[in-house]
Design a protein around this motif. Structure first.
Motif, mmCIF file in Angstrom:
data_model
loop_
_atom_site.group_PDB
_atom_site.id
_atom_site.type_symbol
_atom_site.label_atom_id
_atom_site.label_comp_id
_atom_site.label_asym_id
_atom_site.label_seq_id
_atom_site.Cartn_x
_atom_site.Cartn_y
_atom_site.Cartn_z
ATOM 1 N N HIS A 39 0.823 -1.227 0.000
ATOM 2 C CA HIS A 39 0.000 0.000 0.000
ATOM 3 C C HIS A 39 0.850 1.268 0.000
ATOM 4 O O HIS A 39 1.952 1.292 0.539
ATOM 5 C CB HIS A 39 -0.930 0.007 1.215
ATOM 6 C CG HIS A 39 -0.226 -0.085 2.539
ATOM 7 N ND1 HIS A 39 0.079 1.000 3.319
ATOM 8 C CD2 HIS A 39 0.243 -1.149 3.208
ATOM 9 C CE1 HIS A 39 0.690 0.612 4.418
ATOM 10 N NE2 HIS A 39 0.813 -0.695 4.374
ATOM 11 N N ASP A 67 6.529 1.465 5.752
ATOM 12 C CA ASP A 67 5.312 0.642 5.874
ATOM 13 C C ASP A 67 4.557 0.723 4.553
ATOM 14 O O ASP A 67 4.195 1.800 4.109
ATOM 15 C CB ASP A 67 4.469 1.205 7.026
ATOM 16 C CG ASP A 67 3.137 0.472 7.182
ATOM 17 O OD1 ASP A 67 2.332 0.909 8.010
ATOM 18 O OD2 ASP A 67 2.907 -0.516 6.460
ATOM 19 N N GLY A 68 4.376 -0.411 3.903
ATOM 20 C CA GLY A 68 3.690 -0.442 2.598
ATOM 21 C C GLY A 68 4.643 -0.151 1.465
ATOM 22 O O GLY A 68 4.846 -0.980 0.575
ATOM 23 N N GLU A 128 -5.006 1.047 2.362
ATOM 24 C CA GLU A 128 -4.873 -0.187 3.180
ATOM 25 C C GLU A 128 -5.122 0.169 4.633
ATOM 26 O O GLU A 128 -5.746 -0.595 5.360
ATOM 27 C CB GLU A 128 -3.459 -0.758 2.997
ATOM 28 C CG GLU A 128 -3.250 -2.115 3.652
ATOM 29 C CD GLU A 128 -2.730 -1.998 5.073
ATOM 30 O OE1 GLU A 128 -2.423 -0.888 5.519
ATOM 31 O OE2 GLU A 128 -2.686 -3.039 5.742
ATOM 32 N N GLU A 129 -4.670 1.346 5.050
ATOM 33 C CA GLU A 129 -4.761 1.695 6.475
ATOM 34 C C GLU A 129 -6.180 2.088 6.879
ATOM 35 O O GLU A 129 -6.513 2.044 8.060
ATOM 36 C CB GLU A 129 -3.806 2.868 6.774
ATOM 37 C CG GLU A 129 -2.359 2.570 6.454
ATOM 38 C CD GLU A 129 -1.697 1.629 7.457
ATOM 39 O OE1 GLU A 129 -2.394 1.113 8.335
ATOM 40 O OE2 GLU A 129 -0.488 1.397 7.354
ATOM 41 N N HIS A 131 7.285 -6.755 3.100
ATOM 42 C CA HIS A 131 6.852 -5.718 4.032
ATOM 43 C C HIS A 131 7.834 -5.671 5.204
ATOM 44 O O HIS A 131 8.417 -6.670 5.577
ATOM 45 C CB HIS A 131 5.449 -6.062 4.548
ATOM 46 C CG HIS A 131 4.673 -4.905 5.090
ATOM 47 N ND1 HIS A 131 4.971 -4.293 6.275
ATOM 48 C CD2 HIS A 131 3.609 -4.223 4.587
ATOM 49 C CE1 HIS A 131 4.114 -3.304 6.496
ATOM 50 N NE2 HIS A 131 3.280 -3.235 5.497
ATOM 51 N N GLN A 161 7.667 -4.666 11.210
ATOM 52 C CA GLN A 161 6.900 -3.819 12.148
ATOM 53 C C GLN A 161 6.893 -4.440 13.551
ATOM 54 O O GLN A 161 5.938 -4.288 14.309
ATOM 55 C CB GLN A 161 5.450 -3.606 11.668
ATOM 56 C CG GLN A 161 5.360 -2.947 10.310
ATOM 57 C CD GLN A 161 3.941 -2.703 9.863
ATOM 58 O OE1 GLN A 161 3.151 -3.634 9.671
ATOM 59 N NE2 GLN A 161 3.583 -1.438 9.674
ATOM 60 N N HIS A 190 -2.346 -7.148 6.537
ATOM 61 C CA HIS A 190 -1.741 -6.751 5.256
ATOM 62 C C HIS A 190 -2.692 -7.075 4.105
ATOM 63 O O HIS A 190 -3.537 -7.963 4.232
ATOM 64 C CB HIS A 190 -0.419 -7.507 5.048
ATOM 65 C CG HIS A 190 0.606 -7.199 6.083
ATOM 66 N ND1 HIS A 190 1.292 -6.001 6.132
ATOM 67 C CD2 HIS A 190 1.050 -7.918 7.147
ATOM 68 C CE1 HIS A 190 2.107 -6.005 7.173
ATOM 69 N NE2 HIS A 190 1.986 -7.137 7.808
HETATM 70 MN MN MN Z 1 1.490 -1.974 6.041
#
Ligand code: MN
Ligand code: HGY
Ligand code: MN
Length: 412
Positions: A82, A93-94, A127-128, A192, A195, A361
């Motif tokens: 994303h 992130d993404g 996505e978020e 990815h 995290q 995800h």
């Molecule tokens: Mn993500």
């Protein structure tokens, strides 16, 4: 020594370029169907085209790049991640899951090579779920799970999603046609950042994801009685904020007591109209996010937390509205694809670590349509993410991209 790295440094440079595109000066914040979505998407589309792909936005605002294969009609490898972010996010992130496969295709194109199957790189616009509350709209659309009622959802400014999509140049009516035919999809694979701290603490550059946790998202609205902070006796109050406070602590208590099977978070809480120092809060809203690798445990937890919140509301004379925003089932990654990723990691001379994903995800939406696979890359700073303190080294970005390329070539 980064000179020998053929992918990592440029990926980080591109992440910097995208990280500078933000709705809120001084932090990274890029949400769906905004000018920043367009600006970041235009960069990504240009990079896809430079890599020899046909690339453009689809009807939902995703940017899709396609690198044809040498064998006509072969099912495609779908990959991507994303391009939207949370508020005050990191830069990887993404985005890493978009930039790494673009780098792989660029390398194939540079060498004049085509794999037997097409490669599609997808940059998902949402996505978020920051702007409209419901998340993963891009991957839901590609797997036929995006309900038409979604277009009526309004953002904080009251703008319906359908209107925002048309204003962006998208087309709600064309969204059903985005659904991929399982016959034409070989695998969906996403790279990815982890995290989390596992790869960092145990000294692995990359890891193979076993399963992706499911989640329940709820918005709770409480209606108590606003009143004068100085004149209403404590025993007569129906304070919506103290009721909310008790419920927030119940989410934490319940999930703490689960011996690691559950995590629960209240990420947003607001007093109507912002509240005032001398007014007893009458209306409060907050969100709940409960996750687990075990769907039955997650559903039971959501039910138990709801029951306790309703009991708290009843005892305090506060009305409660429990709005289930969305539920996502946990997704198991495909064993054969996990083994293929593990072989690619070993071929790169590295040890293999299999680990679950507590984060959700886009990959999880593809479960049922095609085999799914995910590779994590180590992130630094204790593995922090959804924070400007998120880090990714050029070396690790390079390793993960080299391994992804090996995985793609091995599929051939
Ligand atoms: Mn993500
Ligand atoms: O919330 C998540 O797990 C992901 O970052 N969207
Ligand atoms: Mn995220």
């Amino acid at each position: 020594m980064t000179a020998a790295l053929r992918f990592g440094p440029r990926i980080l440079e591109r992440a910097e370029t995208l990280g500078a595109i933000t709705e809120r000066p001084g932090m990274v914040a890029r949400s769906y169907l905004t000018p920043q979505h367009r600006e970041a998407g235009d960069h990504i589309r240009a990079w896809m085209r430079e890599a020899g792909m046909e690339a453009d936005y689809d009807a939902l605002g995703n940017v899709v790049g396609r690198y044809p294969g040498s064998r006509p009609g072969a099912p495609a490898i779908l990959t991507g991640s994303h391009m939207d972010s949370v508020i005050d996010a990191g830069k990887y992130d993404g985005l890493f899951g978009i930039l790494a496969p673009i780098a792989c295709v660029e390398e194939l194109h540079r060498a004049g090579r085509r794999l037997p199957f097409p490669i599609e790189v997808i940059a998902f616009g949402d996505e978020e779920g920051v702007r409209f509350g419901t998340s993963m709209m891009g991957s839901k659309a590609l797997t036929g799970k995006l309900d038409a009622s979604t277009f009526a959802i309004r953002d904080a400014a009251g703008v319906p999603l359908g209107d925002a999509l048309r204003a962006f140049g998208g087309d709600p009516e064309a969204v059903p046609s985005l659904k991929r035919d399982p016959k034409h999809v070989r695998v969906f694979v996403e790279t990815h950042i982890e995290q989390g701290p596992v790869l960092l603490d145990e000294g692995f550059a990359v890891g193979v994801v076993t399963a992706i946790a499911g989640s329940t998202r709820v918005r709770v609205a409480l209606r108590g009685e606003e009143g004068h902070a100085g004149t209403v006796p404590m025993a007569l109050r129906h304070d919506a904020l103290t009721a909310a406070a008790e419920m927030v602590l119940e989410v934490e208590r319940h999930c703490r007591a689960s011996a690691g099977r559950l995590v629960g978070t209240v990420g947003k809480l607001a007093v109507a109209a912002g509240g005032a120092i001398n007014v007893i809060p009458g209306r409060v809203e907050f969100t709940i996010d409960v996750r687990s690798g075990d769907d039955a445990a997650r559903r039971a937890a959501a039910g138990a937390i709801e029951a306790t919140c309703r009991a708290i509301a009843g005892a305090r004379g506060v009305a409660i509205e429990w709005n289930l925003l969305q539920e996502m089932a946990a997704a198991q990654c495909d064993a054969a694809e996990r083994a293929a990723l593990a072989r690619a990691i070993e071929a790169h001379g590295l040890p293999v670590r299999h680990l679950p994903s507590g984060a959700g995800h886009d990959t999880m939406q593809f479960a049922g349509l095609a085999p799914i696979a995910m590779m994590f890359v180590r992130c630094g700073n204790g593995g922090v993410s959804h924070s400007p303190r998120e880090t990714l080294s050029a070396e690790d970005a390079d390793i993960a991209t080299e391994v992804l390329l090996r995985y793609l070539e091995e599929l051939a």
